[in-house]
Write an enzyme that holds these catalytic residues in place. Sequence first.
Site, PDB file in Angstrom:
ATOM      1  CE1 TYR A 272      -4.022  -1.826   5.640  1.00  9.63           C
ATOM      2  CE2 TYR A 272      -3.566   0.432   4.968  1.00  9.63           C
ATOM      3  CZ  TYR A 272      -3.860  -0.881   4.636  1.00  9.63           C
ATOM      4  OH  TYR A 272      -3.970  -1.256   3.323  1.00  9.63           O
TER       5      TYR A 272
ATOM      6  CB  SER B  42      -0.868   0.026   1.256  1.00  6.58           C
ATOM      7  OG  SER B  42      -1.548   1.255   1.364  1.00  6.58           O
TER       8      SER B  42
HETATM    9  P1  NDP Z   1     -11.604  -5.878   0.334  1.00  4.46           P
HETATM   10  O1  NDP Z   1     -12.100  -5.674   1.723  1.00  4.46           O
HETATM   11  O2  NDP Z   1     -12.516  -5.569  -0.790  1.00  4.46           O
HETATM   12  O3  NDP Z   1     -11.042  -7.367   0.161  1.00  4.46           O
HETATM   13  C1  NDP Z   1     -10.213  -7.935   1.159  1.00  4.46           C
HETATM   14  C2  NDP Z   1     -10.028  -9.418   0.909  1.00  4.46           C
HETATM   15  O4  NDP Z   1      -9.151  -9.937   1.929  1.00  4.46           O
HETATM   16  C3  NDP Z   1     -11.326 -10.189   0.992  1.00  4.46           C
HETATM   17  O5  NDP Z   1     -11.386 -11.151  -0.038  1.00  4.46           O
HETATM   18  C4  NDP Z   1     -11.248 -10.893   2.341  1.00  4.46           C
HETATM   19  O6  NDP Z   1     -11.900 -12.159   2.281  1.00  4.46           O
HETATM   20  C5  NDP Z   1      -9.729 -11.114   2.481  1.00  4.46           C
HETATM   21  N1  NDP Z   1      -9.376 -11.280   3.881  1.00  4.46           N
HETATM   22  C6  NDP Z   1      -9.403 -10.351   4.869  1.00  4.46           C
HETATM   23  N2  NDP Z   1      -9.090 -10.912   6.040  1.00  4.46           N
HETATM   24  C7  NDP Z   1      -8.869 -12.237   5.806  1.00  4.46           C
HETATM   25  C8  NDP Z   1      -8.542 -13.347   6.613  1.00  4.46           C
HETATM   26  N3  NDP Z   1      -8.347 -13.222   7.944  1.00  4.46           N
HETATM   27  N4  NDP Z   1      -8.396 -14.563   6.039  1.00  4.46           N
HETATM   28  C9  NDP Z   1      -8.575 -14.704   4.713  1.00  4.46           C
HETATM   29  N5  NDP Z   1      -8.890 -13.691   3.884  1.00  4.46           N
HETATM   30  C10 NDP Z   1      -9.047 -12.476   4.429  1.00  4.46           C
HETATM   31  O7  NDP Z   1     -10.288  -4.968   0.244  1.00  4.46           O
HETATM   32  P2  NDP Z   1      -9.271  -4.670  -0.966  1.00  4.46           P
HETATM   33  O8  NDP Z   1      -9.548  -5.497  -2.129  1.00  4.46           O
HETATM   34  O9  NDP Z   1      -9.205  -3.204  -1.124  1.00  4.46           O
HETATM   35  O10 NDP Z   1      -7.913  -5.101  -0.261  1.00  4.46           O
HETATM   36  C11 NDP Z   1      -7.023  -6.051  -0.812  1.00  4.46           C
HETATM   37  C12 NDP Z   1      -5.609  -5.692  -0.404  1.00  4.46           C
HETATM   38  O11 NDP Z   1      -5.275  -4.426  -0.964  1.00  4.46           O
HETATM   39  C13 NDP Z   1      -5.385  -5.564   1.102  1.00  4.46           C
HETATM   40  O12 NDP Z   1      -4.150  -6.145   1.426  1.00  4.46           O
HETATM   41  C14 NDP Z   1      -5.353  -4.063   1.308  1.00  4.46           C
HETATM   42  O13 NDP Z   1      -4.601  -3.701   2.442  1.00  4.46           O
HETATM   43  C15 NDP Z   1      -4.691  -3.609   0.023  1.00  4.46           C
HETATM   44  N6  NDP Z   1      -4.881  -2.227  -0.338  1.00  4.46           N
HETATM   45  C16 NDP Z   1      -6.142  -1.715  -0.503  1.00  4.46           C
HETATM   46  C17 NDP Z   1      -6.298  -0.389  -0.854  1.00  4.46           C
HETATM   47  C18 NDP Z   1      -7.634   0.266  -0.981  1.00  4.46           C
HETATM   48  O14 NDP Z   1      -7.702   1.507  -0.969  1.00  4.46           O
HETATM   49  N7  NDP Z   1      -8.714  -0.493  -1.141  1.00  4.46           N
HETATM   50  C19 NDP Z   1      -5.130   0.460  -1.105  1.00  4.46           C
HETATM   51  C20 NDP Z   1      -3.866  -0.181  -0.878  1.00  4.46           C
HETATM   52  C21 NDP Z   1      -3.768  -1.479  -0.541  1.00  4.46           C
HETATM   53  P3  NDP Z   1     -12.911 -12.726   3.404  1.00  4.46           P
HETATM   54  O15 NDP Z   1     -13.522 -11.546   4.085  1.00  4.46           O
HETATM   55  O16 NDP Z   1     -13.889 -13.564   2.618  1.00  4.46           O
HETATM   56  O17 NDP Z   1     -12.048 -13.543   4.291  1.00  4.46           O
HETATM   57  C1  8X3 Z   2      -5.118   1.639   1.678  1.00  6.00           C
HETATM   58  C2  8X3 Z   2      -4.792   3.020   1.280  1.00  6.00           C
HETATM   59  O1  8X3 Z   2      -4.305   5.348   2.188  1.00  6.00           O
HETATM   60  O2  8X3 Z   2      -6.348   4.247   2.943  1.00  6.00           O
HETATM   61  O3  8X3 Z   2      -3.981   0.877   1.873  1.00  6.00           O
HETATM   62  O4  8X3 Z   2      -4.216   3.554   3.751  1.00  6.00           O
HETATM   63  S1  8X3 Z   2      -4.916   4.090   2.624  1.00  6.00           S
END
Ligand code: NDP
Ligand code: 8X3
Length: 254
Positions: free
Chosen positions: A153, A140
């Site tokens: 985070y 991120s």
């Molecule tokens: P979502 O919440 O849409 O998706 C998150 C996914 O992670 C889900 O499929 C969830 O599946 C899975 N997950 C969470 N906890 C667990 C667990 N304990 N065991 C197994 N699976 C888990 O978020 P994003 O798609 O946005 O996030 C994906 C990645 O991208 C993350 O690592 C996030 O930190 C990163 N990210 C996101 C950004 C954003 O602005 N959205 C920006 C930068 C990075 P389930 O709940 O079914 O277990």
């Molecule tokens: C998610 C992006 O800026 O909300 O990783 O932390 S931010």
Amino acid sequence: MNAIVLITGATAGIGKACAEKFAAAGYDLIITGRRKTRLAELKSTLESTFGIKVYPLAFDIQKRESVFSAIQELPEDWKNISILVNNAGLALGRDSFENADLDDWDTMMHTNVDGLLYMSRAVLPCMIKHKKGHIINIGSIAGKEVYENGNVYCASKFAVDAISKSMRIDLLKYGIKVTAIHPGAVETEFSLVRYKGDETKANAAYDGFIPLTAMDIADTVFYSASLPSHVCINELIITCTQQAGTYYFNKNAS
Ligand code: NDP
Ligand code: 8X3
């Protein structure tokens, strides 16, 4: 079997978009997450739309035993994983350090850091055996710059950055590529999870600008995975055009 991609956190957001992108290109997929119904629905849609095979694995990535047994128990022909996308992760809360919930901190560290470590170690023996493979870690922008109330985070994503760099060095001798993709704001279920179901707060996170979509990140992951074998994108920071860091946004631009 086609080449196999394992995508963690494929039940929503970036992971789901990655599954759609790789499926459309003819890869077979192992998809993981805790929500079994969503995994089953995605398997059914992707298999019928793209004629590929999908193997769903439902487990909590925080639990070391669950991760290792899920991979060990894969049928032999599913064990030859070419690409691992370590995507599962979350933010919980956005509170000042002295007030933040300690359980939220534990969950973020166990999911974003421990989960990524366990999954990588579980999948690596096969990649090492074949002296080939690609691990793509979703970090991120929060792993590059800290922001107010981002504390743990941000720490978890700084850890992903450090782990990606050190994996790349340690796995160099096996010819395994390691790429870290660091997105800025992407509109997914991320904010709804962070604000624990508060839709007003979650929607406000994207007020005044056009955020990245999950497919924007999936395109970047797929591009990184599609380069010739002698080319490795080490890391890549990607934001929407109206974002230039964790704090700098050009909001309400016409
Ligand atoms: P979502 O919440 O849409 O998706 C998150 C996914 O992670 C889900 O499929 C969830 O599946 C899975 N997950 C969470 N906890 C667990 C667990 N304990 N065991 C197994 N699976 C888990 O978020 P994003 O798609 O946005 O996030 C994906 C990645 O991208 C993350 O690592 C996030 O930190 C990163 N990210 C996101 C950004 C954003 O602005 N959205 C920006 C930068 C990075 P389930 O709940 O079914 O277990
Ligand atoms: C998610 C992006 O800026 O909300 O990783 O932390 S931010």
